[in-house]
Design an enzyme around this catalytic site. Structure first.
Site, PDB file in Angstrom:
ATOM      1  N   ASP A 190      16.710 -27.149 -13.173  1.00 54.68           N
ATOM      2  CA  ASP A 190      15.750 -26.282 -12.493  1.00 54.68           C
ATOM      3  C   ASP A 190      15.014 -27.008 -11.371  1.00 54.68           C
ATOM      4  OD1 ASP A 190      16.453 -24.168 -14.044  1.00 54.68           O
ATOM      5  OD2 ASP A 190      14.539 -23.960 -15.090  1.00 54.68           O
ATOM      6  N   ARG A 217      14.184 -27.250  -5.289  1.00 50.65           N
ATOM      7  CA  ARG A 217      14.331 -27.837  -3.961  1.00 50.65           C
ATOM      8  C   ARG A 217      15.247 -26.979  -3.096  1.00 50.65           C
ATOM      9  NH1 ARG A 217      14.826 -32.497  -7.087  1.00 50.65           N
ATOM     10  NH2 ARG A 217      17.032 -32.795  -6.595  1.00 50.65           N
ATOM     11  N   ALA A 272      -6.522 -26.255 -20.671  1.00 52.50           N
ATOM     12  CA  ALA A 272      -7.570 -26.947 -21.434  1.00 52.50           C
ATOM     13  C   ALA A 272      -8.959 -26.689 -20.855  1.00 52.50           C
ATOM     14  CB  ALA A 272      -7.287 -28.448 -21.502  1.00 52.50           C
ATOM     15  N   ASP A 289       5.001 -22.229  -9.075  1.00 49.18           N
ATOM     16  CA  ASP A 289       3.546 -22.207  -9.224  1.00 49.18           C
ATOM     17  C   ASP A 289       2.842 -23.090  -8.213  1.00 49.18           C
ATOM     18  OD1 ASP A 289       3.915 -24.869 -10.301  1.00 49.18           O
ATOM     19  OD2 ASP A 289       4.268 -23.981 -12.262  1.00 49.18           O
ATOM     20  N   GLN A 328       5.235 -30.729  -7.024  1.00 47.29           N
ATOM     21  CA  GLN A 328       5.125 -31.797  -6.034  1.00 47.29           C
ATOM     22  C   GLN A 328       3.693 -31.874  -5.513  1.00 47.29           C
ATOM     23  OE1 GLN A 328       7.314 -34.007  -4.876  1.00 47.29           O
ATOM     24  NE2 GLN A 328       9.264 -33.281  -5.678  1.00 47.29           N
ATOM     25  N   ASP A 365      -8.748 -29.067 -17.232  1.00 46.99           N
ATOM     26  CA  ASP A 365      -7.817 -30.098 -16.768  1.00 46.99           C
ATOM     27  C   ASP A 365      -7.067 -29.635 -15.527  1.00 46.99           C
ATOM     28  OD1 ASP A 365      -8.544 -31.743 -18.819  1.00 46.99           O
ATOM     29  OD2 ASP A 365      -6.650 -31.623 -19.907  1.00 46.99           O
TER      30      ASP A 365
END
Length: 357
Positions: A68, A73, A240, A176, A275, A205
């Site tokens: 994936d 990319r 979190a 995302d 990334q 977080d």
């Protein structure tokens, strides 16, 4: 469809990916189709998606060979050129790739002869209060993947900028956009706005906005819902959070999600499809929304998303549910739907592939 130019995105760390790439090149050689490797690190630097596809001669089909991550990319490159993307599956737990490596010749024949479907997938893009930048010295700390960091996103000059709307960034996300803490001992404090209205201020977080395609990636690991990739929605999921309300929110495709780093927060990293692309300071913000362009993914048959979900997540039946010895059938429907249900999307039986469109 007519395939004239193919761009190859190959997972460089897997021998089977190199073998599959040779199979694609062999197919291209017999069909007089141009084949070029793209998304590579020839000179130790990283080029933009536009530069990469131009160097490959603007391929009309991008073939990814890996899991994936490799598909993501390739999807970025294909979306830049409005090309089709075909994923050859060499991964382990993926949802995006389509074709097993031994079937790559047959898959390319099916695409060239129009024996496939083209699935449209929602993409995300974004604006920000300023251009994203990665501070010097952070690369080793926040290294993602095997290569150097991607460069900060370029600003789109074709869009209005300024005021409350910031600058438009040349960003394409299939999975995302994530805003996450940089310091291990300090969460980020972020005001979250849905459709222009404050939902709540979070200390967490990370906070992420996923497409339906990305709902089975980081969002799922953080407790978010599984959403059909055919749906149109933005999925906001806190990671979190220090608050009682820790649920995901599923927004309509025309409802943007904005994240504003609050005054007492630490710095926050912006990641796009895994990334790192920039770091925000207190007072900065990003706005994430559905992109006007779509990803065009090749499918060789109806996608059994829920069957793949059952297999890849190793879903098992509750012992109490099958205690009577009669498990639920995998395929409860074996006959054609009646006329009033003909509009429903159900898995099709073998035989008769639809045309590419």
């Amino acid at each position: 469809m007519t395939v004239r130019r193919i761009g190859l995105v190959v997972h460089g760390g897997r021998a089977e990916a190199a073998l599959a790439a040779e199979a694609v090149r062999s197919w291209c050689g017999t069909r007089d189709v141009q084949c070029t490797d793209i998304d590579v690190w020839h000179d130790g630097g990283r080029h933009s998606a536009r530069e990469e596809v131009e160097a490959a001669g603007d391929p009309d089909l991008v073939v990814t060979l890996g899991g994936d991550g490799t598909f993501l990319r390739g999807a970025r490159l294909a979306a830049e050129n409005d090309a089709l993307v075909l994923g050859v599956d060499l991964g382990r737990v993926g949802f995006l790739t389509e074709v097993p490596a031994p079937a790559v010749h047959d898959a390319l024949d099916a695409v060239a002869e129009g024996r496939c479907t083209v699935e449209s997938r929602m993409l995300l893009t974004m604006r920000a209060s300023r251009r994203l930048e990665v501070p010097a010295g952070i690369e080793e700390l926040m290294r993602y993947g095997r290569g150097p960091l991607l460069p900060p996103p370029r600003v789109r000059t074709d869009c209005e900028a300024g005021g409350d709307w910031g600058v438009a960034l040349n960003v394409t996300a299939l999975n995302d956009v994530v805003l996450e803490k940089l310091a291990r001992d300090r969460q980020v404090s972020v005001g979250v706005y849905l459709a222009g209205r404050l939902l709540a201020s979070y200390s967490a977080d990370a906070l992420l906005i996923a497409t339906p395609t990305g709902s089975t990636a980081y969002s799922f690991a953080a407790g978010g819902p599984v959403v059909s990739p055919r749906a149109e929605a933005l999925v906001f999921t806190p990671v979190a959070p220090h608050m009682a309300f820790n649920r995901s929110v599923v927004a309509a495709p025309d409802e943007p999600v904005a994240l504003r780093v609050l005054e007492r927060s630490g710095q926050a990293a912006v990641s796009i499809d895994g990334q790192l692309r920039g770091v925000l300071d207190p007072g900065d913000w990003i706005g994430v929304y559905a992109a006007p362009r779509r990803l065009r993914a090749v499918r060789l048959g109806p996608m059994d998303f829920y069957g793949r979900l059952r297999d890849r997540m190793n879903l098992t039946d509750a012992p109490a549910a099958v205690a009577d010895g009669t498990p639920a059938p995998l395929w409860p429907v074996t006959t054609a739907p009646p006329g009033d249900l003909a509009h429903l999307a159900l898995p099709r039986g073998p035989g008769g592939s639809p045309d590419c469109g």
